[in-house]
Structures are given as structure tokens and as C-alpha cells.
Write a protein that holds these residues in place. Structure first.
Motif, PDB file in Angstrom:
ATOM      1  N   LEU A  53      -9.164  -3.284  16.020  1.00  0.00           N
ATOM      2  CA  LEU A  53     -10.589  -3.384  16.520  1.00  0.00           C
ATOM      3  C   LEU A  53     -10.997  -4.351  17.200  1.00  0.00           C
ATOM      4  O   LEU A  53     -11.555  -4.531  18.182  1.00  0.00           O
ATOM      5  CB  LEU A  53     -11.462  -2.894  15.239  1.00  0.00           C
ATOM      6  CG  LEU A  53     -11.388  -1.232  14.813  1.00  0.00           C
ATOM      7  CD1 LEU A  53     -12.169  -0.983  13.512  1.00  0.00           C
ATOM      8  CD2 LEU A  53     -11.814  -0.632  15.904  1.00  0.00           C
ATOM      9  N   LEU A  74      -8.982   9.915   9.942  1.00  0.00           N
ATOM     10  CA  LEU A  74      -9.221   9.713  11.186  1.00  0.00           C
ATOM     11  C   LEU A  74      -8.485   8.972  12.130  1.00  0.00           C
ATOM     12  O   LEU A  74      -8.305   9.179  13.323  1.00  0.00           O
ATOM     13  CB  LEU A  74     -10.452   8.494  11.200  1.00  0.00           C
ATOM     14  CG  LEU A  74     -11.291   8.131  12.415  1.00  0.00           C
ATOM     15  CD1 LEU A  74     -11.951   9.263  13.191  1.00  0.00           C
ATOM     16  CD2 LEU A  74     -12.355   7.077  12.133  1.00  0.00           C
ATOM     17  N   PRO A  76      -7.309   5.736  12.675  1.00  0.00           N
ATOM     18  CA  PRO A  76      -7.656   4.625  13.784  1.00  0.00           C
ATOM     19  C   PRO A  76      -6.585   4.027  14.341  1.00  0.00           C
ATOM     20  O   PRO A  76      -6.882   3.817  15.808  1.00  0.00           O
ATOM     21  CB  PRO A  76      -8.601   3.702  12.867  1.00  0.00           C
ATOM     22  CG  PRO A  76      -9.098   4.191  11.699  1.00  0.00           C
ATOM     23  CD  PRO A  76      -7.826   5.432  11.384  1.00  0.00           C
ATOM     24  N   GLY A  78      -3.662   5.404  14.904  1.00  0.00           N
ATOM     25  CA  GLY A  78      -3.314   6.562  16.052  1.00  0.00           C
ATOM     26  C   GLY A  78      -4.144   6.288  17.504  1.00  0.00           C
ATOM     27  O   GLY A  78      -3.788   6.330  18.388  1.00  0.00           O
ATOM     28  N   ILE A  79      -5.573   6.326  17.012  1.00  0.00           N
ATOM     29  CA  ILE A  79      -6.424   6.342  18.135  1.00  0.00           C
ATOM     30  C   ILE A  79      -6.310   4.927  18.990  1.00  0.00           C
ATOM     31  O   ILE A  79      -6.152   5.067  20.248  1.00  0.00           O
ATOM     32  CB  ILE A  79      -8.020   6.457  17.742  1.00  0.00           C
ATOM     33  CG1 ILE A  79      -8.124   7.703  17.192  1.00  0.00           C
ATOM     34  CG2 ILE A  79      -8.820   5.979  18.659  1.00  0.00           C
ATOM     35  CD1 ILE A  79      -9.659   7.638  16.372  1.00  0.00           C
ATOM     36  N   ILE A  80      -6.178   3.940  18.337  1.00  0.00           N
ATOM     37  CA  ILE A  80      -6.036   2.662  19.018  1.00  0.00           C
ATOM     38  C   ILE A  80      -4.690   2.711  19.719  1.00  0.00           C
ATOM     39  O   ILE A  80      -4.506   2.099  20.944  1.00  0.00           O
ATOM     40  CB  ILE A  80      -6.249   1.606  18.022  1.00  0.00           C
ATOM     41  CG1 ILE A  80      -7.767   1.330  17.596  1.00  0.00           C
ATOM     42  CG2 ILE A  80      -5.998   0.187  18.696  1.00  0.00           C
ATOM     43  CD1 ILE A  80      -8.271   0.469  16.481  1.00  0.00           C
ATOM     44  N   GLY A  82      -3.099   4.839  20.879  1.00  0.00           N
ATOM     45  CA  GLY A  82      -3.229   5.859  22.326  1.00  0.00           C
ATOM     46  C   GLY A  82      -3.920   5.233  23.294  1.00  0.00           C
ATOM     47  O   GLY A  82      -3.670   5.175  24.205  1.00  0.00           O
ATOM     48  N   SER A  83      -5.026   4.328  22.790  1.00  0.00           N
ATOM     49  CA  SER A  83      -5.847   3.483  23.609  1.00  0.00           C
ATOM     50  C   SER A  83      -4.863   2.375  24.456  1.00  0.00           C
ATOM     51  O   SER A  83      -4.851   2.432  25.723  1.00  0.00           O
ATOM     52  CB  SER A  83      -6.971   3.012  23.068  1.00  0.00           C
ATOM     53  OG  SER A  83      -7.947   4.016  22.836  1.00  0.00           O
TER      54      SER A  83
ATOM     55  N   LEU B  17     -16.857   3.593  18.270  1.00  0.00           N
ATOM     56  CA  LEU B  17     -15.898   3.249  19.223  1.00  0.00           C
ATOM     57  C   LEU B  17     -14.368   3.954  19.099  1.00  0.00           C
ATOM     58  O   LEU B  17     -13.823   4.486  20.100  1.00  0.00           O
ATOM     59  CB  LEU B  17     -15.269   1.668  19.053  1.00  0.00           C
ATOM     60  CG  LEU B  17     -14.207   1.280  20.103  1.00  0.00           C
ATOM     61  CD1 LEU B  17     -14.569   1.296  21.660  1.00  0.00           C
ATOM     62  CD2 LEU B  17     -13.706  -0.157  19.764  1.00  0.00           C
ATOM     63  N   LEU B  18     -14.139   4.153  17.762  1.00  0.00           N
ATOM     64  CA  LEU B  18     -13.108   4.901  17.460  1.00  0.00           C
ATOM     65  C   LEU B  18     -13.221   6.389  17.981  1.00  0.00           C
ATOM     66  O   LEU B  18     -12.113   7.065  18.626  1.00  0.00           O
ATOM     67  CB  LEU B  18     -12.716   4.867  15.843  1.00  0.00           C
ATOM     68  CG  LEU B  18     -12.154   3.569  15.597  1.00  0.00           C
ATOM     69  CD1 LEU B  18     -11.880   3.616  13.940  1.00  0.00           C
ATOM     70  CD2 LEU B  18     -10.752   3.398  16.195  1.00  0.00           C
ATOM     71  N   LEU B  21     -12.814   6.298  21.614  1.00  0.00           N
ATOM     72  CA  LEU B  21     -11.490   6.075  22.194  1.00  0.00           C
ATOM     73  C   LEU B  21     -10.620   7.469  21.845  1.00  0.00           C
ATOM     74  O   LEU B  21      -9.638   7.751  22.462  1.00  0.00           O
ATOM     75  CB  LEU B  21     -10.778   5.062  21.330  1.00  0.00           C
ATOM     76  CG  LEU B  21     -11.408   3.668  21.637  1.00  0.00           C
ATOM     77  CD1 LEU B  21     -10.654   2.508  20.976  1.00  0.00           C
ATOM     78  CD2 LEU B  21     -11.314   3.429  23.221  1.00  0.00           C
ATOM     79  N   LYS B  22     -10.994   7.979  20.651  1.00  0.00           N
ATOM     80  CA  LYS B  22     -10.345   9.232  20.168  1.00  0.00           C
ATOM     81  C   LYS B  22     -10.492  10.323  21.264  1.00  0.00           C
ATOM     82  O   LYS B  22      -9.504  11.064  21.986  1.00  0.00           O
ATOM     83  CB  LYS B  22     -10.711   9.716  19.085  1.00  0.00           C
ATOM     84  CG  LYS B  22      -9.904  10.818  18.439  1.00  0.00           C
ATOM     85  CD  LYS B  22     -10.704  11.440  17.371  1.00  0.00           C
ATOM     86  CE  LYS B  22      -9.861  12.656  16.646  1.00  0.00           C
ATOM     87  NZ  LYS B  22     -10.578  13.280  15.115  1.00  0.00           N
ATOM     88  N   ASN B  25      -8.672   9.325  24.467  1.00  0.00           N
ATOM     89  CA  ASN B  25      -7.355   9.438  24.408  1.00  0.00           C
ATOM     90  C   ASN B  25      -6.921  11.268  24.524  1.00  0.00           C
ATOM     91  O   ASN B  25      -5.875  11.391  25.252  1.00  0.00           O
ATOM     92  CB  ASN B  25      -6.682   9.047  23.010  1.00  0.00           C
ATOM     93  CG  ASN B  25      -6.526   7.731  22.869  1.00  0.00           C
ATOM     94  OD1 ASN B  25      -6.786   7.009  24.046  1.00  0.00           O
ATOM     95  ND2 ASN B  25      -6.538   7.114  21.718  1.00  0.00           N
ATOM     96  N   MET B  58      -8.551   0.272  29.747  1.00  0.00           N
ATOM     97  CA  MET B  58      -7.587   1.299  29.871  1.00  0.00           C
ATOM     98  C   MET B  58      -7.645   1.761  31.335  1.00  0.00           C
ATOM     99  O   MET B  58      -6.912   2.663  31.569  1.00  0.00           O
ATOM    100  CB  MET B  58      -8.263   2.439  28.876  1.00  0.00           C
ATOM    101  CG  MET B  58      -7.914   2.036  27.276  1.00  0.00           C
ATOM    102  SD  MET B  58      -9.306   2.826  26.460  1.00  0.00           S
ATOM    103  CE  MET B  58      -8.291   4.539  26.190  1.00  0.00           C
TER     104      MET B  58
END
Lengths: 850, 78
Positions: A53, A74, A76, A78-80, A82-83, B17-18, B21-22, B25, B58
């Protein structure tokens, strides 16, 4: 799994709390261990999530924000992840774009038409393009790290004033114009490369402007050349705006017009044009505002109001179809104009001169073709100028020899051939257009140009027909004159001889007594001597031109004798009419005799077939009212008429001119002499004539006022014997002897002297002795001694009352004619008879002639 | 182009943010082929900084519009 570990662990382990079996204990420990390890794992995950983060730029997770289960669910990470993968993808794309951009820039860098150099802060080369290499070091490659001052400026260290040092100092671009490097010109721009707030280097662009500079230079030189041309031109160059104001004038313009550069702004073209010349102004307006262009001649007025004449060209100036003004180049032709005017007036003067010249003038070209002919030329040849110009000289000027009647070489052709001035033979005849022949003289001269090349001829000719005639007459007259002189001389000597002969005959007659053969012989000899005297009188009259020796005389016998003499041998006869009371005239008998002789002779010649010449004399009184040619007074008029051919009207005026004659053998002197004689007698002569009917001539001679001594002069009264003393001077011994004897016979006491000196001596001696001479007879001419005239003067000095008689055979002498002016009392023309001598002496001694 | 509105009001960072971003994505492909625009409604002021920064890293274009009591953060591919 975390849930399972928490929940399952508590329920499972609490159920079997009392039995602390080793297994349970092991399991409890194992559970505790697992719980510990789970908590550590979650803590690890949280810390990694927080780390991610933070990388993503956001705040770490707060412990209360997400419980462990929610956190795991959640995902995170994985999300990050992906980002991140998208961030990476984006970076990758950006990278690709940067690469492409870099390639593009490199291509531009390499392909740019100007040299590009990148240097770093230490002025070391970072990069350069191919053009720069071409421009500054085509022969070698320069590796990075070389100093730019070494590569470009050929200097071991940068110049203190190197403009690029400023770029590092100021952070601003610099531009250097027309920088000369390695023999070429560059416009150079240096721009800073900013990197993270500081200037890491400079991009320098070199634009080669050598060609442009050279072109500009050439243009400037060319402009200078043209300006130089305009400024130094002698012609007046001007440029005028549409309002007539001057935009440009050259030096010659200002010098000629007298204006300074500072005055031009307030000057217009109309100020320099002659104000009174309205067409000049409108002409210029036409040029400036209208369509008229081209050559122009006009007048300009200078600052000091001097007028000059200019010639030049005018062109309208257009830009974008709009008239902006007019350009003009002029030349001051004032001097040329003046010269032209002088030339024109000179030409006019020459033309007038040529026209009025008394000679014929013809000019030809080198081919002998006529280019000009004057008025007299036209008159003499019979060709008009129009006909003659262009014709061959040989056609118009046809000449033959007077003697041979053959063609002569044309003088023009001769001059064209040999280039010398040619005079024509005087016996050349010009045949005019209508065939008339004229005797001419002429000359031909070549016309040469400045290089002495013959460009034509000029032929000058004149009609000498009249001159030839005059020359012949003159020759004749000269002949007559010389004959006259000869005759005069002979007559003088002859008169002296006759004087002696006649005197001696007279003396012999006195001695011989009356009657008898001797007296007859002597009388015949006397007659012959008298005839001889007449002859010498004729000779003297012929030779003289002098004043008449006038005496009062009856003219009837004189007329009869002269007329009879003139008609002798002709087939005409004379008829006389004289009134009884005819007055005597005051005349020189010899001269009037000659006049009558001429008139009668002419009358007879006018009647070749014969006829009657009527001669009469009358008394005429001219009243003062009628005074014309004649003074008022009394005249004797002699009229001579014939029945002859008459005189044509056109000749009447000329008959008294010397040498005018219509007779083939006439001298042209007869009537002229008569006229002259009558005029010298203060008379006049008139002519009246009808062609075919005859001519009448009237001569007026002054009548004597005193009609004393009526009767004929020739019939002398018998003289009473004389008495007194007479001194006779003559150089001729025979005269002294004869006249001396005659005087003695007449009763005079005589003394003789041979010259003036002796006369004076004898006169003085006689005077001193109281034996004064009553008269002195003196010969006029004493060769080598004092003659009568001078002696008379000297005698008058001694004795003012001296009575002198002049005697001479030269009866034409002025002293004889005007003897009184010279102090003489009387005149005695030789030869004289005893009776004449007696009469003169008697008159003198009686005081009548004194 | 579809505009998908995601209301994340009431959440605070970093979960906003998460979540964002999710969602990004999840809609990665649609965003990239420009068939979708994502509009996040948030009342968290920090998210106005964090979401645009992350989205632009991104490779997305982001605009923020303030509304009454919340913000709209619009994410799209240019």
C-alpha cells in the motif's frame, strides 16, 4: 484456515481440559505453536500489504480496519498484484512509446539539415549528428568526451567569452548570428538541457548560412555597383512618386539642378519644369498619372532659374498593378541644342549665301550624282534643283570645248579620280537643257571629311559670255587708248612742225607780194597745212578726254564742214536749216566738230540704202521753270534727223554707254564720247527714235551771252599793225625763229627765250631797264626746263600785271582749257596762223582778254 | 461507452483504494478497450489523492469532480 484454527482449536481443546494427556499436551503445544505461527503469518501478510500500500502511495492498514479473516478474503495482495501487473503493462507501453520517440528524435537528429551538438557541463561532446560532422570534421570521427572548443573552434580551451558558458550561468538560450567558423558562416543557437532542476548540458544547433551570406554579399556588392553607377552617372537619374515628389535623384541630378539632398523632400517635379510651359507639365502628368512613356525632350529649371534642355526616357513604375510613380533618366542637352541652333542658323546662312551667290554651285557625291544645286546653277544649266538632284553630273553639266566643239573630260570625274582642285579651261562651253550655249569658267574642288577622305565635289561655274565680250571691248579700248597716247604725242610734234610750216608760208606770202604763181603755190601749201592741222586736231580730239577749250564761235560752218566730212563717200546727203540770227555758242570747236561728225555718221549708217540727213540749229531759251538737266538760260540746239531703221526701245537707254554697240564693226565709243563732250560743255543730248521711221538727236549747247564779234571766226579781220614788246619762249628753235619773224612782221619788237629761266632773266632785265614786255608768249611744255605754267607763276611774282599767253600743241592740257586759272591772259593753240597770232595779241594788248 | 458507478462512500483508506483497485482490475479489459468508464463515489478525502495516483500509474486517465458531500473519481483509458 485461520477461522478454523481459532474456533476449532478452542472448542476442541476445552472439551478435554481435565485429561492432560501427553497427547493433549502435545496437541496443546502444537496448537499453541500453530496459533503462534498463524499470527506471525497474518502479521507478515499485513506488513507486506502495508508495504505494497505504501508503494501504491496510500496509508497502511489500521489494525481495526480489517480483521484477519476479512483481510484474507479481500485479498489485498491479489488486488495490488493485479494493479502492479497493470502498472507494469503501462510502464511497458510507456517504454515502448519512449523508444519510438527516441528513435524519432534520433532520426530527426540525424536527418536535420543543420549541425546539432550536445555537450555536457564540462563542455564535452555528448552527441552530434551527421550534419555537424560534415560541417566541422568530415575526415574523422570524434568520440564522446572530446571538448567542443577543440572540435569546433580549434582551441585548446574555451574562450572566456564563449556564449555557451553563459547558458550554464543563466539557464537561457543564446543565439549567435553570422558566426564565422572554419571559413563558413553560421547562425548558432544554444539551448539548455534541464535535468532535475539543473542544467546538465546544452544542445547547440549550427545552421550553415554561408550561401545566404555570400548571396547577400553579392547582392550588396551588386547594389553598390548599381548605386555607384547611378551616383557616378553623368546623366540625371530621378524617381518620382505619383504625387510628383522626388523619391530618389542621383548626384548628377543634384549638381545640375543646384539642389541639395535636404531640399528634395519639399520639391516636386513640377517645380523644376518651366512654369510657363503648360504642355511640359501636362506631359509629365501624362507620364506620372497616365499611360504615356518613352523618349521625351523638355526643359528643366534649375534652382537659380536657369533653363536647361533635357532629353531622356520615362518609365512608369508599377507594383501589384498599381502605379507607384515614374523613373526617368535625362541628359542635359542644352549645349548640344545651342550647337544645333548655331549649326542650323549656319546652315541657313550658308543656304541663303549659296542661293544668293552669283556663281552656279553644284555639289556631287563620290559617284558623281548631284546632291545640291543653287539658284544660279539652275539658271545657268536650265535644270531645276528637283530635276538635277540624283542625276549624273555629266547629264546636267554638259560641256564642250569652244574651239574643237568636242566633249571635254568632265571636271568632277577628274577631281574624283585624282583628288586635286581643277580649274576649267576658259574656252569651255556649257550646253544648257534647252541647247543654249554659254561660255563658262569653272573650278571643281573635292569635299573632304575630317579624315581627309573625299566625300564629294563642289563645282563652281559662271557665265563668262558677257565678261569675254567686255574683255574684248576693254582690249579694244586699251588699244584705242594707246593709239590715242601715240596720236597725242605725234600731234604735238606735228603741231610744232606745222606751226613752223604755216608761219613760214605766211611770211613767204608777205614777202612774195600779191598775185603770181608763187603766191598761188604758197596758198595751196597753206591750205594743205591747214588740212594737216585739221588732221592733228582730229587726232588730238581722239586722244583726249580732257576739258574743252571753249571759245565763243559761230557753229554753222563747223556743222557744215563736219557733216560734209562725215558724209563723204556715203550715199546719203545732208540738208541744212540755220536761221540767220542763230546765236553763237561757247564751244571747243574741235570737240563739237567731233560730236557733229559722230551724229551725222550714225545717221548715215542708219540708212544703208542712202537718204537725207536733216541738220538744223535753233535758238532755245530754257526758262527757270523747265530747268531739268539743263540750267536755265540760252542754248543753241542742233538737231540731226535720219530716216533710218530707228533704235529699238530696249537699246535707247544704253546707247550712251561706253562700248555699247549694235554695229558689227562699231567701237561703242562714238555716242559715248559725244555724250561726254556735250556734258562737259554743260549742255545736254536727247534721243527720239521710232523703229522703222528714223531717229532724231538733239544737242543743246550753251549760247554766248555776249554776241560780240558776230561773223565767222575763220574770217579774221585785217589786223592793224601791232606795236609793243613781246617776249617769246619756246624750246624749239624753229618755232622761235618763225614766230619771231611773224611777230616782227606784225610790227612787234621781239625777244626770244629757250626756257623759263631765260624768260625770267630777260623779263627782269627789261623791267629794270624800263623796257617792260607788253606780252609774253610761253610754250607750256619745256622738256628739262621751266615750262610755261611755272614760268607764269614766277613772272607774276616779279610783275603781277604781266600779260602771259600760253601756247601748246597739247590742246587737251588742263592749263590750256583753264588758262585764266593759271594767270594767263590768253591761249594760243599750235599750230596757229599769223592772223590768229595777231588777233590774240591784239586782244591781249588791248586789254580785252585780260 | 458504459459508465459503471461504484459507491464506496463510508469507507476510508486504504480500503477505499483497495476496493477501487479491485474494481479497476476487474474491469481491466473493458477499460482498455474503452467500453467502460469507472466512476467512484467517495467521501474519503485521502482517496481523492491515492486513487488517481494509482490509476495513472496503471496507465489510466483520471479526473476528479467534487460533488455535494462526496467526490466522483472518473477513471478511463485515453
Amino acid at each position: 484456515m485461520a477461522d478454523m484454527l481459532q474456533n476449532g482449536g478452542e472448542s476442541g481443546l476445552t472439551g478435554r481440559k481435565d485429561s492432560h494427556s501427553p497427547e493433549v499436551e502435545r496437541l496443546q503445544r502444537e496448537n499453541e505453536d500453530l496459533r503462534q505461527r498463524y499470527a506471525e503469518s497474518v502479521q507478515y501478510i499485513r506488513s507486506k500489504i502495508n508495504q505494497l500500500l505504501t508503494v501504491m502511495g496510500t496509508a497502511p492498514l489500521r489494525p481495526e480496519e480489517l480483521d484477519d479473516r476479512t483481510l484474507i478474503e479481500l485479498d489485498p495482495i491479489g488486488i495490488i498484484s493485479g494493479s502492479f501487473s497493470q502498472v507494469l503493462e503501462h510502464l511497458h507501453e510507456t517504454n515502448e512509446q519512449l523508444k519510438a520517440a527516441n528513435n524519432e528524435i534520433q532520426a530527426i537528429f540525424d536527418a536535420a539539415g543543420m549541425g546539432i551538438l550536445v555537450i555536457d557541463r564540462s563542455m564535452k561532446v555528448v552527441a552530434y549528428n551527421a550534419k555537424l560532422k560534415d560541417q566541422f570534421f568530415p575526415e574523422r570521427d570524434v568520440s564522446e568526451g572530446f571538448a567542443c572548443h577543440d572540435m569546433i573552434c580549434n582551441l585548446s580551451s574555451p574562450l572566456h567569452e564563449c556564449p555557451f558558458l553563459q547558458v550554464f550561468e543563466t539557464g537561457k538560450s543564446v543565439r549567435q548570428m553570422r558566426w564565422k567558423l572554419k571559413g563558413r558562416y553560421f547562425d548558432v543557437v544554444g539551448a539548455p538541457i534541464a535535468n532535475l532542476g539543473e542544467i546538465s548540458g546544452i544542445v547547440i544547433v549550427y545552421m550553415d548560412i554561408t550561401e545566404r551570406v555570400l548571396a547577400e554579399e553579392a547582392l550588396r556588392k551588386s547594389e553598390e555597383r548599381y548605386r555607384d553607377l547611378f551616383e557616378n552617372a553623368n546623366d540625371l537619374v530621378q524617381s518620382i512618386g505619383p504625387d510628383g515628389s522626388f523619391q530618389y535623384v542621383n548626384r548628377a541630378w543634384m549638381e545640375t539642378m543646384g539642389y541639395g539632398p535636404e531640399e528634395l523632400s519639399s520639391l516636386t517635379i513640377f517645380d523644376v519644369l518651366y512654369p510657363g510651359c503648360s504642355e511640359c507639365s501636362s506631359e509629365f502628368k501624362d507620364i506620372v498619372f497616365g499611360d504615356k512613356e518613352g523618349r521625351i525632350e523638355t526643359r528643366f529649371f534649375t534652382k537659380d532659374r536657369r533653363e536647361i534642355i533635357v532629353e531622356g526616357n520615362i518609365n512608369a513604375v508599377f507594383e501589384g498593378g498599381k502605379r507607384l510613380g515614374a523613373r526617368g533618366i535625362f541628359r542635359d542637352i542644352t549645349e548640344r541644342k545651342k550647337a544645333e541652333e548655331i549649326l542650323a542658323s549656319e546652315r541657313e546662312r550658308l543656304a541663303v549665301t549659296l542661293r544668293s551667290i552669283g556663281d552656279g554651285v553644284i555639289t556631287t557625291d563620290t559617284a558623281g550624282r548631284i546632291t545640291l544645286m543653287n539658284k544660279m546653277g539652275e539658271d545657268l544649266t536650265g535644270w531645276s534643283q528637283e530635276e538635277a538632284v540624283g542625276s549624273a553630273i555629266t547629264d546636267v553639266f554638259r560641256i564642250i570645248s569652244e574651239r574643237t566643239r568636242t566633249c571635254c573630260e568632265n571636271p568632277v570625274e577628274k577631281v574624283l579620280k585624282d583628288g586635286n582642285v581643277t580649274e576649267l579651261m576658259s574656252n569651255t562651253v556649257l550646253i544648257t537643257k534647252d541647247g543654249t550655249e554659254r561660255l563658262i569658267s569653272d573650278s571643281v574642288a573635292p569635299i573632304r571629311d575630317r579624315q581627309s577622305r573625299i566625300i564629294g565635289t563642289v563645282l563652281v561655274f559662271r557665265d563668262i559670255t558677257e565678261r569675254r565680250k567686255m574683255e574684248e571691248q576693254l582690249m579694244n579700248a586699251e588699244k584705242i587708248d594707246s593709239l590715242g597716247v601715240l596720236a597725242g604725242g605725234i600731234a604735238h610734234d606735228f603741231n610744232n612742225l606745222l606751226n613752223a610750216i604755216m608761219g613760214n608760208i605766211d611770211l613767204a606770202l608777205l614777202s612774195s607780194g600779191r598775185g603770181g604763181e608763187i603766191q598761188e603755190n604758197l596758198e595751196r601749201a597753206e591750205k594743205a597745212a591747214l588740212r594737216a592741222r585739221d588732221l592733228t586736231t582730229q587726232l588730238l580730239t581722239f586722244s583726249r578726254g580732257g576739258a574743252p577749250i571753249r571759245k565763243t564761235a559761230s557753229i554753222t560752218e563747223l556743222i557744215r564742214d563736219s557733216a560734209d566730212f562725215a558724209l563723204r563717200g556715203s550715199n546719203s546727203r545732208a540738208q541744212f536749216i540755220f536761221p540767220d540770227d542763230l546765236w553763237k555758242a561757247v564751244i571747243d570747236e574741235g570737240q563739237i566738230s567731233q560730236v557733229v561728225n559722230n551724229l551725222v555718221l550714225n545717221a548715215a549708217q542708219a540708212m544703208p540704202q542712202g537718204g537725207t540727213v536733216r541738220i538744223s540749229a535753233h535758238n532755245i531759251e530754257v526758262p527757270s521753270a523747265r530747268a531739268g538737266e539743263l540750267k536755265p538760260g540760252r542754248y543753241v540746239r542742233i538737231t540731226v534727223s535720219d530716216e533710218g531703221t530707228g533704235i529699238p526701245h530696249e537699246h535707247l537707254k544704253r546707247i550712251f554707254e561706253p562700248y555699247f554697240t549694235t554695229k558689227i564693226k562699231g567701237s561703242g565709243l562714238g555716242l559715248a564720247t559725244s555724250y561726254s563732250i556735250v556734258r562737259s560743255h554743260e549742255g545736254s543730248i536727247e534721243v527720239e527714235s521710232d523703229v522703222g521711221r528714223g531717229t532724231t538727236i538733239r544737242v543743246y549747247l550753251p549760247a554766248s551771252l555776249s554776241q560780240k564779234g558776230k561773223g565767222d571766226l575763220d574770217v579774221l579781220p585785217v589786223c592793224p599793225p601791232g606795236s609793243g614788246r613781246v617776249l617769246l619762249m619756246d624750246d624749239e628753235d624753229i618755232i622761235r625763229q618763225t614766230t619771231g619773224l611773224m611777230l616782227q612782221r606784225l610790227g612787234y619788237e621781239v625777244e626770244l627765250a629757250a626756257d623759263g629761266r631765260e624768260t625770267l632773266d630777260k623779263y627782269k632785265e627789261a623791267l629794270s631797264n624800263g623796257r617792260r614786255f607788253d606780252a609774253v608768249i610761253m610754250d607750256l611744255t619745256i622738256p628739262g626746263g621751266i615750262g610755261g605754267r611755272e614760268a607764269m607763276e614766277l613772272l607774276r611774282g616779279i610783275d603781277p600785271s604781266v600779260r602771259g599767253i600760253v601756247s601748246s600743241g597739247y590742246s587737251s592740257d588742263a592749263v590750256m582749257a583753264n588758262y585764266r586759272q593759271y594767270g594767263f591772259a590768253a591761249v594760243l593753240a599750235k599750230p596757229y596762223r599769223k592772223d590768229e597770232l595777231a588777233a590774240v595779241l591784239q586782244e591781249v594788248l588791248s586789254g580785252g582778254a585780260a | 461507452m458504459q459508465n459503471i458507478e461504484i459507491d464506496i462512500r463510508g469507507q476510508v483508506c486504504p480500503s477505499t483504494l483497495l476496493f477501487a483497485l479491485k474494481e479497476i482490475n476487474a474491469h481491466n479489459g473493458e477499460l482498455r478497450d474503452k467500453s467502460v468508464i469507472l466512476s467512484f463515489l467517495t467521501d474519503n478525502r485521502d482517496a481523492v489523492v491515492t486513487i488517481p495516483e494509482s490509476a495513472s500509474n496503471m496507465g489510466y486517465a483520471v479526473s476528479v469532480t467534487k460533488r455535494e458531500g462526496y467526490y466522483v473519481i472518473e477513471v478511463r483509458k485515453d
